[in-house]
Design an enzyme around this catalytic site. Structure first.
Site, PDB file in Angstrom:
ATOM      1  CE1 TYR A  44      -4.186  -1.429  -0.306  1.00 18.48           C
ATOM      2  CE2 TYR A  44      -3.752  -2.522   1.683  1.00 18.48           C
ATOM      3  CZ  TYR A  44      -4.521  -2.378   0.669  1.00 18.48           C
ATOM      4  OH  TYR A  44      -5.546  -3.186   0.504  1.00 18.48           O
TER       5      TYR A  44
ATOM      6  CG  PHE B 223      -6.680   5.354   5.126  1.00 17.21           C
ATOM      7  CD1 PHE B 223      -6.253   4.462   4.295  1.00 17.21           C
ATOM      8  CD2 PHE B 223      -7.214   6.813   4.382  1.00 17.21           C
ATOM      9  CE1 PHE B 223      -6.073   4.472   2.924  1.00 17.21           C
ATOM     10  CE2 PHE B 223      -7.131   6.681   2.949  1.00 17.21           C
ATOM     11  CZ  PHE B 223      -6.600   5.668   2.237  1.00 17.21           C
TER      12      PHE B 223
ATOM     13  NE  ARG C 121     -11.364   0.111  -9.487  1.00 13.35           N
ATOM     14  CZ  ARG C 121     -11.120   0.446  -8.358  1.00 13.35           C
ATOM     15  NH1 ARG C 121     -10.005  -0.381  -7.720  1.00 13.35           N
ATOM     16  NH2 ARG C 121     -11.380   1.417  -7.721  1.00 13.35           N
TER      17      ARG C 121
ATOM     18  CB  THR D 284     -13.631   2.161  -1.521  1.00  9.88           C
ATOM     19  OG1 THR D 284     -12.850   2.256  -2.728  1.00  9.88           O
ATOM     20  CG2 THR D 284     -12.662   1.988  -0.367  1.00  9.88           C
TER      21      THR D 284
ATOM     22  NE  ARG E 174     -14.365  -2.923  -1.800  1.00 14.99           N
ATOM     23  CZ  ARG E 174     -13.619  -2.335  -2.582  1.00 14.99           C
ATOM     24  NH1 ARG E 174     -13.973  -1.501  -3.272  1.00 14.99           N
ATOM     25  NH2 ARG E 174     -12.146  -2.642  -2.397  1.00 14.99           N
TER      26      ARG E 174
ATOM     27  CG  ASN F 110     -12.537  -2.556   1.587  1.00 15.10           C
ATOM     28  OD1 ASN F 110     -11.794  -3.201   1.806  1.00 15.10           O
ATOM     29  ND2 ASN F 110     -12.520  -1.314   0.819  1.00 15.10           N
TER      30      ASN F 110
ATOM     31  CG  HIS G  55      -6.917  -4.713  -3.573  1.00 13.42           C
ATOM     32  ND1 HIS G  55      -6.801  -3.169  -3.187  1.00 13.42           N
ATOM     33  CD2 HIS G  55      -5.911  -4.965  -4.372  1.00 13.42           C
ATOM     34  CE1 HIS G  55      -5.901  -2.742  -4.056  1.00 13.42           C
ATOM     35  NE2 HIS G  55      -5.453  -3.890  -4.794  1.00 13.42           N
TER      36      HIS G  55
ATOM     37  CD  GLU H 270      -2.495  -3.263  -6.781  1.00 13.08           C
ATOM     38  OE1 GLU H 270      -3.391  -4.286  -7.191  1.00 13.08           O
ATOM     39  OE2 GLU H 270      -2.700  -2.281  -6.391  1.00 13.08           O
TER      40      GLU H 270
HETATM   41  P1  CMP Z   1      -8.489  -1.075  -1.535  1.00 15.59           P
HETATM   42  O1  CMP Z   1      -9.091  -1.355  -2.623  1.00 15.59           O
HETATM   43  O2  CMP Z   1      -7.559  -2.244  -1.014  1.00 15.59           O
HETATM   44  O3  CMP Z   1      -7.560   0.173  -1.750  1.00 15.59           O
HETATM   45  C1  CMP Z   1      -7.063   0.905  -0.586  1.00 15.59           C
HETATM   46  C2  CMP Z   1      -7.623   0.705   0.846  1.00 15.59           C
HETATM   47  O4  CMP Z   1      -7.607   1.768   1.718  1.00 15.59           O
HETATM   48  C3  CMP Z   1      -9.186   0.552   0.464  1.00 15.59           C
HETATM   49  O5  CMP Z   1      -9.393  -0.726  -0.144  1.00 15.59           O
HETATM   50  C4  CMP Z   1      -9.671   0.604   1.982  1.00 15.59           C
HETATM   51  O6  CMP Z   1      -9.607  -0.688   2.478  1.00 15.59           O
HETATM   52  C5  CMP Z   1      -8.824   1.769   2.607  1.00 15.59           C
HETATM   53  N1  CMP Z   1      -9.214   2.890   2.844  1.00 15.59           N
HETATM   54  C6  CMP Z   1      -9.581   3.696   1.553  1.00 15.59           C
HETATM   55  N2  CMP Z   1     -10.188   4.914   2.250  1.00 15.59           N
HETATM   56  C7  CMP Z   1     -10.002   4.714   3.383  1.00 15.59           C
HETATM   57  C8  CMP Z   1     -10.488   5.557   4.454  1.00 15.59           C
HETATM   58  N3  CMP Z   1     -10.992   7.088   4.086  1.00 15.59           N
HETATM   59  N4  CMP Z   1     -10.387   5.424   5.753  1.00 15.59           N
HETATM   60  C9  CMP Z   1      -9.850   3.943   6.209  1.00 15.59           C
HETATM   61  N5  CMP Z   1      -9.537   3.089   5.024  1.00 15.59           N
HETATM   62  C10 CMP Z   1      -9.471   3.575   3.827  1.00 15.59           C
END
Ligand code: CMP
Length: 141
Positions: free
Chosen positions: A51, A59, A87, A93, A104, A114, A117, A128
């Site tokens: 990440y 976050f 997606r 998200t 989700r 969530n 990914h 990735e």
């Molecule tokens: P993902 O698709 O794995 O990509 C980045 C991740 O960051 C996302 O899913 C969430 O799990 C997390 N994420 C994105 N926005 C937020 C937020 N505002 N607060 C906490 N976690 C976040």
């Protein structure tokens, strides 16, 4: 239409809830080919590396802690327009904003926990996929 590969992850919250099978069933029903899959336990360094694009976000630390709280299941999916189609299947998200019938909406607990990914672009998928899988671990057919 182009055949694409995308990196999917079934996240620790979904593994812990015991919904891996239900999520994989949706992957297969949607017609994706699963080229690779493995259950892994990420270290903090693994999560921070994966990440890294989010390292300035507020976050970031919490996200990395969450991703290391238990095993997760990365997969490589292949299909026509796979990046956008995966997606679409995942949903927004934030599960509170995700459409009915998406993964989700049905399985995620919060914007952080969530469930799944997916790579957000071809450029991201190209980084990735090899983050988790060597070329020898992919089974094209
Ligand atoms: P993902 O698709 O794995 O990509 C980045 C991740 O960051 C996302 O899913 C969430 O799990 C997390 N994420 C994105 N926005 C937020 C937020 N505002 N607060 C906490 N976690 C976040």
């Amino acid at each position: 239409m182009t055949t694409q590969r995308t990196l999917a992850i079934i996240k620790p919250d979904a593994v812990d809830k015991g919904v891996v099978g239900q999520i994989i069933a949706r992957v297969e029903r949607a017609g994706f080919k699963i080229l690779a899959a493995k259950l892994i336990q990420m270290s903090l360094a693994d999560a921070r590396g994966f990440y890294a694009v989010h390292r300035e976000r507020p976050f970031f630390q919490s996200l990395c802690d969450f991703m290391t709280q238990g095993p997760c299941l990365p997969l490589v999916l292949e299909g026509e327009n796979a990046i956008q189609r995966w997606r679409d299947l995942m949903g927004a998200t934030d599960p509170a904003k995700a459409a009915a019938g998406t993964i989700r909406k049905d399985f995620a607990s919060s914007i952080e926990a969530n469930a799944v990914h997916g790579s957000d672009s071809a450029e991201a998928a190209a980084v990735e996929i090899p983050y988790f899988f060597s070329s020898l671990e992919l089974c094209p057919r």
